[in-house]
Design an enzyme around this catalytic site. Structure first.
Site, PDB file in Angstrom:
ATOM      1  N   GLU A 171     -49.745   5.549  -1.773  1.00  0.00           N
ATOM      2  CA  GLU A 171     -49.297   6.853  -2.237  1.00  0.00           C
ATOM      3  C   GLU A 171     -50.470   7.438  -2.997  1.00  0.00           C
ATOM      4  OE1 GLU A 171     -46.016   9.036  -5.079  1.00  0.00           O
ATOM      5  OE2 GLU A 171     -47.217   7.359  -5.770  1.00  0.00           O
ATOM      6  N   ASP A 223     -20.392  -2.842  -9.523  1.00  0.00           N
ATOM      7  CA  ASP A 223     -20.961  -2.380 -10.793  1.00  0.00           C
ATOM      8  C   ASP A 223     -21.591  -0.991 -10.656  1.00  0.00           C
ATOM      9  OD1 ASP A 223     -23.244  -2.904  -9.367  1.00  0.00           O
ATOM     10  OD2 ASP A 223     -24.129  -4.302 -10.817  1.00  0.00           O
ATOM     11  N   ASP A 270     -23.720  -0.930  -2.859  1.00  0.00           N
ATOM     12  CA  ASP A 270     -23.255  -1.819  -3.926  1.00  0.00           C
ATOM     13  C   ASP A 270     -22.249  -2.795  -3.334  1.00  0.00           C
ATOM     14  OD1 ASP A 270     -22.467  -2.929  -6.350  1.00  0.00           O
ATOM     15  OD2 ASP A 270     -21.078  -1.291  -6.810  1.00  0.00           O
ATOM     16  N   ASP A 288     -27.390  -3.163  -4.386  1.00  0.00           N
ATOM     17  CA  ASP A 288     -27.975  -4.490  -4.604  1.00  0.00           C
ATOM     18  C   ASP A 288     -28.498  -5.079  -3.300  1.00  0.00           C
ATOM     19  OD1 ASP A 288     -25.448  -5.349  -3.451  1.00  0.00           O
ATOM     20  OD2 ASP A 288     -24.592  -5.050  -5.452  1.00  0.00           O
ATOM     21  N   ASN A 315     -20.844  -5.490  -5.575  1.00  0.00           N
ATOM     22  CA  ASN A 315     -20.025  -6.158  -6.593  1.00  0.00           C
ATOM     23  C   ASN A 315     -19.319  -5.186  -7.534  1.00  0.00           C
ATOM     24  OD1 ASN A 315     -22.244  -5.256  -7.914  1.00  0.00           O
ATOM     25  ND2 ASN A 315     -22.716  -7.179  -8.969  1.00  0.00           N
ATOM     26  N   ASP A 321     -38.759  10.694  -4.379  1.00  0.00           N
ATOM     27  CA  ASP A 321     -39.294  11.654  -5.354  1.00  0.00           C
ATOM     28  C   ASP A 321     -39.093  13.102  -4.914  1.00  0.00           C
ATOM     29  OD1 ASP A 321     -40.355   9.629  -6.968  1.00  0.00           O
ATOM     30  OD2 ASP A 321     -42.320   9.706  -5.995  1.00  0.00           O
TER      31      ASP A 321
HETATM   32  O1  ISL Z   1     -42.469  13.188  -8.317  1.00  0.00           O
HETATM   33  C1  ISL Z   1     -43.587  13.486  -8.001  1.00  0.00           C
HETATM   34  C2  ISL Z   1     -43.860  14.304  -6.809  1.00  0.00           C
HETATM   35  O2  ISL Z   1     -43.328  15.529  -6.840  1.00  0.00           O
HETATM   36  C3  ISL Z   1     -44.780  13.007  -8.685  1.00  0.00           C
HETATM   37  O3  ISL Z   1     -45.068  13.551  -9.893  1.00  0.00           O
HETATM   38  C4  ISL Z   1     -44.678  11.503  -8.735  1.00  0.00           C
HETATM   39  O4  ISL Z   1     -44.417  11.081  -9.999  1.00  0.00           O
HETATM   40  C5  ISL Z   1     -45.952  10.935  -8.218  1.00  0.00           C
HETATM   41  O5  ISL Z   1     -45.965  11.261  -6.863  1.00  0.00           O
HETATM   42  C6  ISL Z   1     -46.037   9.439  -8.386  1.00  0.00           C
HETATM   43  O6  ISL Z   1     -44.917   8.792  -7.846  1.00  0.00           O
HETATM   44  C7  ISL Z   1     -44.813   7.416  -7.919  1.00  0.00           C
HETATM   45  O7  ISL Z   1     -45.168   6.882  -9.180  1.00  0.00           O
HETATM   46  C8  ISL Z   1     -44.323   7.225 -10.269  1.00  0.00           C
HETATM   47  C9  ISL Z   1     -42.833   7.050  -9.967  1.00  0.00           C
HETATM   48  O8  ISL Z   1     -42.084   7.682 -10.955  1.00  0.00           O
HETATM   49  C10 ISL Z   1     -42.462   7.595  -8.613  1.00  0.00           C
HETATM   50  O9  ISL Z   1     -41.118   7.343  -8.321  1.00  0.00           O
HETATM   51  C11 ISL Z   1     -43.395   6.977  -7.616  1.00  0.00           C
HETATM   52  O10 ISL Z   1     -43.073   7.314  -6.289  1.00  0.00           O
HETATM   53  C12 ISL Z   1     -44.723   6.336 -11.410  1.00  0.00           C
HETATM   54  O11 ISL Z   1     -44.708   5.002 -10.998  1.00  0.00           O
HETATM   55 CA    CA Z   2     -24.162  -3.977  -7.464  1.00  0.00          CA
END
Ligand code: ISL
Ligand code: CA
Length: 558
Positions: free
Chosen positions: A257, A24, A20, A28, A22, A327
């Protein structure tokens, strides 16, 4: 033959939690720019930027309301252009997240689509309720599908009197990929960013775009209905067309992914002859410490983990290798030991990641061994998935302690706590109130403490990245498993008759490996040299200390 994206190491930034500038409390783009020199010093060649587009943040940027803008929390388009230019000056390429399975419900397309007569109606998947006795009656959801975040996959919209499909949160309606206009819109968005100098995309949940039918699915503990959208032929066709019609005109790459892929279905998505994706993130190694779904944790078993990695290394020509992302819980807390052997086990995981075949992806904070969060209640959690699952578990009468333990071990917020730059009150991340709590261990685990320490985790990452960048064996050698037990993972990388053997002890006791030879590098060293592979090593008699990782020359076995 080789491609630039096979020669470089990727660093993933989750902008909200990186830096960050600024006050907040939200990371960023100027913050990212201010850290580019440090990333260059680490040796990375590509940045993957998690979403920076305007978003109501129901899923922190993975719910996009404008694909061609920058969220004001992160800065302006001018900041973004400056980031691309400053990165380029340092020979760092940037890839962006492409989230095209769904948009935000606040995207103008969806808002328009709520009107049945709108030309945007068909951008999304709308269906009337089942057994609804007449117009204006809600009825039951159109089918029995469930979403990735634990709720039903349909939401009723009062305005149009129908349901829409959402495979993630209800604020993330799925796009209708049967509609050629959606395809054209996405092509336009991709060109917009590629023309700005972006070097490719990380394609969010890219193997679920095309839904073949909306019939009831076979009932399952999670993701009922998935047989109608996982890696369907319609998706393959979309990927081939995006490649031909857009990507082929640029010097770029894609990493998909891809959820619930097997080595067989993966080959169809990233096989070199397929013309679809350049590489994919698979999940199987991340599922080795769970029963069926990630909320049911199972004790980590290094043998199971190593066998799964081996299977993918052998089956797929070019993997996207990762141990962490936004994730997933932190790898040292999950596959290592974040207490007594924190330092050694984080270093062992570094050596594993950078000696596998494929492009390595490092997630922010991994290079200093950041651990899972130390939160004590749901009030401190921001992630929509965690809250949905917590509520679901409550409905199923799971005791409070069990619920909390599930969330603590698996919440995505484990990886999203702010980057720990220094020991100060805001961890060097912010001068204000951070959007998500900072781990108290930042007083010990932080960049400032590791930067000039030649024996730190960060120094090993820096050395290993350079070693990999210079070593054709590590980049292009074949992967050959040698020995896998509950504690030991041993493999060889071989190229043109030359080989390196990697020995990893995934335990807090000593292990006799049965391998001897000349050790070129160990995570027990008190400094890490980038020319380690070119110098004479030290004699290795076969015994690994707790969480020790060693690279041997030639791989003289037994
Ligand atoms: O979190 C997970 C793995 O343990 C999954 O359920 C995950 O949501 C999945 O892999 C999909 O992930 C991607 O799409 C999602 C988003 O919430 C995740 O951050 C992203 O990496 C929806 O856009
Ligand atoms: Ca910021």
């Amino acid at each position: 033959m080789s491609k630039w994206w096979q020669e470089r190491v990727v660093y993933q930034i989750y902008p909200r939690s990186f830096q960050d500038t600024n006050g907040d409390g939200i990371g960023d783009i100027p913050g990212i720019i201010s850290r580019l020199d440090l990333l260059k010093d680490l040796g990375i060649g590509i940045i993957w930027l998690s979403p920076v587009y305007p978003s109501p943040n129901a899923d922190y940027g993975y719910d996009i309301s404008d694909y061609k803008g920058i969220h004001p929390d992160f800065g302006t388009m001018a900041d973004m252009e400056k980031l691309i230019a400053e990165a380029e000056k340092r020979d760092i390429k940037i890839i962006m997240d492409l989230v095209i399975n769904h948009t935000s419900d606040e995207h103008p397309w969806f808002q328009a689509s709520r009107d049945k007569a709108s030309p945007y109606r068909d951008y999304y998947i709308w269906r009337p309720g089942r057994e609804s006795p007449g117009p204006g009656r809600q009825g039951k959801p159109p089918n029995n599908w469930t979403s990735f975040f634990g709720e039903g996959a349909w939401e009723y919209d009062e305005k149009s009197g129908e349901y829409y499909l959402h495979l993630f949160a209800k604020k993330q309606p799925d796009l209708n990929w049967h509609n050629p206009k959606v395809f054209e819109e996405v092509k336009d968005i991709m060109r917009f960013w590629l023309d700005k100098g972006i070097a490719g995309f990380r394609c969010d949940v890219i193997n679920i775009l095309y839904k073949t039918s909306l019939k009831d699915g076979r009932k399952k503990l999670a993701l009922t209905g998935s047989e109608y959208y996982l890696s369907q032929e319609g998706t393959h066709e979309i990927l081939r067309r995006l490649r031909r019609e857009v990507l082929d005109s640029y010097d770029c790459f894609t990493v998909g992914e891809t959820v619930f892929v097997t080595t067989e279905t993966a080959k169809d998505l990233c096989g070199q002859d397929r013309g679809e994706l350049d590489m994919i993130f698979s999940f199987e190694h991340m599922e080795t410490d769970q029963y069926f779904v990630k909320w049911f944790k199972r004790k980590f078993h290094a043998g199971r983990f190593a066998r799964t990695i081996t299977k993918w290394q052998q089956a797929i020509d070019w993997n996207a290798n990762y141990l962490e992302n936004h994730d997933q819980p932190r790898c040292v807390s999950r596959f290592g030991d974040d207490e007594k052997f924190w330092d050694k086990s984080a270093k062992l995981l570094c050596i594993l990641l950078l000696t596998l075949k494929g492009t390595p992806f490092i997630y922010q904070g991994q290079e200093i061994g950041m651990t899972n969060f130390d939160f004590t209640s749901m009030d401190e959690i921001r992630d929509v998935e965690s809250h949905n699952i917590y509520r679901l578990a409550e409905k199923l009468h799971f005791p409070a302690r069990v619920r909390w333990n599930m969330i603590r071990a698996t919440s995505r917020d484990n990886a999203r706590t702010p980057m720990q730059w220094d020991a100060g009150p805001g961890a060097g991340f912010t001068a204000g109130e951070p959007w998500l709590g900072i781990n108290k261990n930042h007083e010990v685990i932080n960049m400032a403490a590791q930067l000039d320490d030649p024996a730190s985790i960060r120094s090993l990452y820096k050395a290993m990245i350079r070693i990999r960048n210079m070593s054709d064996i590590l980049k292009y050698g074949s992967f050959e498993p040698l020995k896998i037990t509950r504690r030991l993972f041993a493999y060889k990388r071989v190229l043109d008759g030359k080989a390196l053997t990697i020995l990893l002890n995934f335990s807090s006791s000593c292990v006799n490996t049965g391998f001897t030879g000349e050790a070129l590098l160990s995570n027990y060293a008190d400094k890490f040299d980038t020319d380690a592979l070119d110098r004479p090593g030290t004699a290795f008699a076969g015994r690994l200390r707790p969480w020790e990782a060693v690279i041997l020359k030639a791989g003289d076995a037994r």
